[in-house]
Write a protein that holds these residues in place. Structure first.
Motif, PDB file in Angstrom:
ATOM      1  N   ASP A 188      -0.529   6.571   3.224  1.00  0.00           N
ATOM      2  CA  ASP A 188      -0.083   6.017   2.003  1.00  0.00           C
ATOM      3  C   ASP A 188      -0.405   4.598   2.002  1.00  0.00           C
ATOM      4  O   ASP A 188      -0.290   3.914   1.059  1.00  0.00           O
ATOM      5  N   ALA A 189      -0.801   4.121   3.050  1.00  0.00           N
ATOM      6  CA  ALA A 189      -1.046   2.750   3.058  1.00  0.00           C
ATOM      7  C   ALA A 189      -2.462   2.656   2.807  1.00  0.00           C
ATOM      8  O   ALA A 189      -3.248   3.197   3.455  1.00  0.00           O
ATOM      9  N   VAL A 190      -2.759   1.915   1.904  1.00  0.00           N
ATOM     10  CA  VAL A 190      -4.081   1.903   1.607  1.00  0.00           C
ATOM     11  C   VAL A 190      -4.822   0.758   1.975  1.00  0.00           C
ATOM     12  O   VAL A 190      -5.982   0.652   1.773  1.00  0.00           O
ATOM     13  N   THR A 191      -4.243  -0.188   2.473  1.00  0.00           N
ATOM     14  CA  THR A 191      -4.978  -1.371   2.707  1.00  0.00           C
ATOM     15  C   THR A 191      -5.901  -1.218   3.852  1.00  0.00           C
ATOM     16  O   THR A 191      -5.664  -0.494   4.740  1.00  0.00           O
ATOM     17  N   SER A 192      -6.905  -1.937   3.791  1.00  0.00           N
ATOM     18  CA  SER A 192      -7.857  -1.749   4.848  1.00  0.00           C
ATOM     19  C   SER A 192      -7.318  -2.328   6.114  1.00  0.00           C
ATOM     20  O   SER A 192      -6.490  -3.188   6.123  1.00  0.00           O
ATOM     21  N   CYS A 193      -7.800  -1.838   7.152  1.00  0.00           N
ATOM     22  CA  CYS A 193      -7.269  -2.271   8.399  1.00  0.00           C
ATOM     23  C   CYS A 193      -7.938  -3.471   8.935  1.00  0.00           C
ATOM     24  O   CYS A 193      -7.624  -3.970   9.975  1.00  0.00           O
TER      25      CYS A 193
ATOM     26  N   ARG B 114      -0.979  -0.856  -1.461  1.00  0.00           N
ATOM     27  CA  ARG B 114       0.114  -1.721  -1.036  1.00  0.00           C
ATOM     28  C   ARG B 114      -0.229  -3.201  -1.203  1.00  0.00           C
ATOM     29  O   ARG B 114       0.547  -3.965  -1.728  1.00  0.00           O
ATOM     30  N   THR B 115      -1.340  -3.557  -0.732  1.00  0.00           N
ATOM     31  CA  THR B 115      -1.738  -4.955  -0.839  1.00  0.00           C
ATOM     32  C   THR B 115      -3.161  -4.993  -1.341  1.00  0.00           C
ATOM     33  O   THR B 115      -4.099  -5.136  -0.584  1.00  0.00           O
ATOM     34  N   PRO B 116      -3.298  -4.844  -2.607  1.00  0.00           N
ATOM     35  CA  PRO B 116      -4.632  -4.809  -3.187  1.00  0.00           C
ATOM     36  C   PRO B 116      -5.391  -6.099  -2.929  1.00  0.00           C
ATOM     37  O   PRO B 116      -4.797  -7.168  -2.885  1.00  0.00           O
ATOM     38  N   ASN B 117      -6.648  -5.956  -2.761  1.00  0.00           N
ATOM     39  CA  ASN B 117      -7.447  -7.154  -2.520  1.00  0.00           C
ATOM     40  C   ASN B 117      -7.819  -7.753  -3.867  1.00  0.00           C
ATOM     41  O   ASN B 117      -7.479  -7.198  -4.910  1.00  0.00           O
ATOM     42  N   SER B 118      -8.494  -8.825  -3.822  1.00  0.00           N
ATOM     43  CA  SER B 118      -8.773  -9.511  -5.079  1.00  0.00           C
ATOM     44  C   SER B 118      -9.539  -8.672  -6.078  1.00  0.00           C
ATOM     45  O   SER B 118      -9.245  -8.674  -7.267  1.00  0.00           O
ATOM     46  N   ALA B 119     -10.482  -7.948  -5.582  1.00  0.00           N
ATOM     47  CA  ALA B 119     -11.271  -7.139  -6.505  1.00  0.00           C
ATOM     48  C   ALA B 119     -10.388  -6.095  -7.159  1.00  0.00           C
ATOM     49  O   ALA B 119     -10.458  -5.850  -8.356  1.00  0.00           O
ATOM     50  N   GLN B 120      -9.546  -5.526  -6.346  1.00  0.00           N
ATOM     51  CA  GLN B 120      -8.667  -4.508  -6.892  1.00  0.00           C
ATOM     52  C   GLN B 120      -7.707  -5.105  -7.894  1.00  0.00           C
ATOM     53  O   GLN B 120      -7.469  -4.555  -8.958  1.00  0.00           O
ATOM     54  N   ILE B 121      -7.182  -6.251  -7.534  1.00  0.00           N
ATOM     55  CA  ILE B 121      -6.249  -6.903  -8.436  1.00  0.00           C
ATOM     56  C   ILE B 121      -6.934  -7.207  -9.758  1.00  0.00           C
ATOM     57  O   ILE B 121      -6.373  -7.029 -10.832  1.00  0.00           O
ATOM     58  N   GLU B 122      -8.138  -7.649  -9.622  1.00  0.00           N
ATOM     59  CA  GLU B 122      -8.866  -7.988 -10.832  1.00  0.00           C
ATOM     60  C   GLU B 122      -9.004  -6.773 -11.741  1.00  0.00           C
ATOM     61  O   GLU B 122      -8.769  -6.842 -12.942  1.00  0.00           O
ATOM     62  N   ARG B 123      -9.368  -5.721 -11.118  1.00  0.00           N
ATOM     63  CA  ARG B 123      -9.540  -4.511 -11.914  1.00  0.00           C
ATOM     64  C   ARG B 123      -8.242  -4.048 -12.527  1.00  0.00           C
ATOM     65  O   ARG B 123      -8.176  -3.672 -13.687  1.00  0.00           O
ATOM     66  N   ILE B 124      -7.259  -4.040 -11.721  1.00  0.00           N
ATOM     67  CA  ILE B 124      -5.961  -3.596 -12.210  1.00  0.00           C
ATOM     68  C   ILE B 124      -5.495  -4.476 -13.350  1.00  0.00           C
ATOM     69  O   ILE B 124      -4.999  -4.002 -14.363  1.00  0.00           O
ATOM     70  N   PHE B 143       3.184  -6.019  -6.386  1.00  0.00           N
ATOM     71  CA  PHE B 143       3.005  -5.227  -5.173  1.00  0.00           C
ATOM     72  C   PHE B 143       3.827  -5.801  -4.023  1.00  0.00           C
ATOM     73  O   PHE B 143       4.422  -5.067  -3.242  1.00  0.00           O
ATOM     74  N   GLN B 144       3.866  -7.087  -3.955  1.00  0.00           N
ATOM     75  CA  GLN B 144       4.632  -7.704  -2.883  1.00  0.00           C
ATOM     76  C   GLN B 144       6.095  -7.283  -2.995  1.00  0.00           C
ATOM     77  O   GLN B 144       6.704  -6.833  -2.032  1.00  0.00           O
ATOM     78  N   ASN B 145       6.610  -7.488  -4.162  1.00  0.00           N
ATOM     79  CA  ASN B 145       8.011  -7.177  -4.370  1.00  0.00           C
ATOM     80  C   ASN B 145       8.318  -5.693  -4.261  1.00  0.00           C
ATOM     81  O   ASN B 145       9.295  -5.295  -3.649  1.00  0.00           O
ATOM     82  N   HIS B 146       7.480  -4.930  -4.836  1.00  0.00           N
ATOM     83  CA  HIS B 146       7.739  -3.497  -4.814  1.00  0.00           C
ATOM     84  C   HIS B 146       7.723  -2.978  -3.386  1.00  0.00           C
ATOM     85  O   HIS B 146       8.587  -2.220  -2.979  1.00  0.00           O
ATOM     86  N   LYS B 147       6.768  -3.437  -2.671  1.00  0.00           N
ATOM     87  CA  LYS B 147       6.641  -3.002  -1.291  1.00  0.00           C
ATOM     88  C   LYS B 147       7.892  -3.402  -0.512  1.00  0.00           C
ATOM     89  O   LYS B 147       8.509  -2.583   0.158  1.00  0.00           O
ATOM     90  N   ALA B 148       8.241  -4.651  -0.659  1.00  0.00           N
ATOM     91  CA  ALA B 148       9.409  -5.155   0.061  1.00  0.00           C
ATOM     92  C   ALA B 148      10.676  -4.416  -0.331  1.00  0.00           C
ATOM     93  O   ALA B 148      11.493  -4.064   0.514  1.00  0.00           O
TER      94      ALA B 148
END
Lengths: 234, 234
Positions: A188-193, B114-124, B143-148
């Motif tokens: 479920d964790a999708v972030t890259s490692c 969980r922690t989208p990268n910039s490209a993902q954030i951009e798309r989203i 994402f930060q808050n939701h995850k936490a």
DNA sequence: GCAAATTAATGATTTATTCAAG
DNA sequence: CTTGAATAAATCATTAATTTGC
């Protein structure tokens, strides 16, 4: 409050766990543990086994020998409307979790439990036993299955969502599409490692970099694997 | 800039960047922003905030406006009875996600993001923008808050469950059960991966390097997960 | 019914930790 | 040991729910 040894601690922890695993299973051929869960052995003396005591990183193995009836003390064959059926007698068919049991198991799962170790399984089994018949292996299998199925569901959801996004407004950069398909593995964790570089600064600026980055990173990577992500494991 | 304590160092650095925000040139883009989003430090006057009056909001003056204005696009200073006060002007609103947006975000989260990268954030962001005002940082924070918060909920649930188990039938002979409460399982198994490198803001210079470093190949090399005993690729 | 008052949620910031290069 | 980079935890602040007195 913070101790200097944090690193040490974790290190030791890891080391300990890591080293312990090999030590047991293979080398100690003796009758001892076949299965991580101490309790198990008791239940099924004949099973093949696999796994080590606790160090789960590797995924465990099915405790028991599939392919034959396991729980029923015996079977009765009879014919019902032209069909031969086996009727378990003496006790059991397969575990049929009660609502209570499921409730607790799910709570544990939500609480983060994924691959409980033998001690944990023992405890859980003990507890759930109050709500109905249950054995350690049931708990073990439940977690295995639940984890796998949740993963499936999530994968589906993710694909759906992403495809929706893609089709609705995003360019067809196949990037992640492929990813979604094969590397799905992530629980479920999708972030890259690995470290991903992020750039998004203030909404302007290097789209280029981002774009380029996207080519490789966009993936929804997986997680779920032993510590030490970066290729060191190998 | 040698400081004895790393924490102090970072603290100072952060404080400095925060307080002495150059009101004028965002272009300077100090590489190490405390926050990624170069553009918004607390009251960043020049922040590219979008002043969208369309969001319906109450115009009721908050009880104690003074001193805690954060999001205001700009402040008006005026003197009232010998006191200089700052009155927030413009859209002070914080992002108020629409049901649609939340739906998508949650789907993504469930999908494992969980922690989208910039490209993902951009798309989203791009996608969600169709359902209402939104900025990259909103996605990031969400994402930060939701995850936490999910983690919190889970932890609570786990503790409850475990304590129930403990009190109900199990002695304190917890072998290594204590682990159940540690990170081992927290998020969802998500914790296994280490840090990911991020490069925010500036986006100048070595974008290429970053990309390269990011190594698509490396990502690819990562095993999807414990399908097979790691280490033994064979 | 309705707002002021209060509370619950949750967006946005700040502070602490963690990890691993140097 | 020091420090840059990134994140998670803790905290602050605002908005929406809900309650409450009229």
């Amino acid at each position: 409050m913070k101790v200097h040894h944090s690193h040490v601690a974790s290190y030791l922890e890891k080391a300990a766990s890591a080293s312990s695993s090999p030590a047991t299973a293979p080398s100690t051929s003796p009758p001892s543990e076949l299965f991580p869960f101490g309790a198990f052995q008791c239940l099924r003396p004949l099973a093949p086994k696999i796994s080590l005591p606790d160090q789960p990183k590797k995924l465990v193995a099915p405790p028991d020998v599939l392919g034959r009836v396991r729980n029923a003390t015996k079977l009765l064959c009879c014919t019902v409307r032209n069909h031969t059926v086996q009727v378990p007698v003496g006790g059991t068919t397969r575990w049929n979790p009660s609502a209570e049991q499921i409730k607790v198991l799910e709570a544990l799962y939500r609480g983060g439990m994924r691959t409980p170790n033998s001690a944990q399984i023992e405890r859980i089994t003990e507890e759930l036993g109050r709500h109905g018949r249950i054995e350690g292996k049931n708990v073990f299998y439940w977690f295995q299955n639940h984890k796998a199925r949740e993963r499936q569901k999530q994968k589906r959801a993710a694909l759906l969502t992403l495809s929706t996004l893609d089709s609705s407004s995003l360019p067809a950069t196949a990037t992640k599409d492929g990813a979604g398909d094969k590397k799905e593995a992530c629980d479920d964790a999708v972030t890259s490692c690995k470290r991903q570089c992020r750039t998004w600064g203030d909404g302007h600026g290097d789209a280029a970099a981002e774009v380029a980055a996207e080519g490789c990173t966009e993936n929804v990577t997986l997680e779920l694997f032993p510590l030490r992500p970066q290729g060191k494991a190998a």
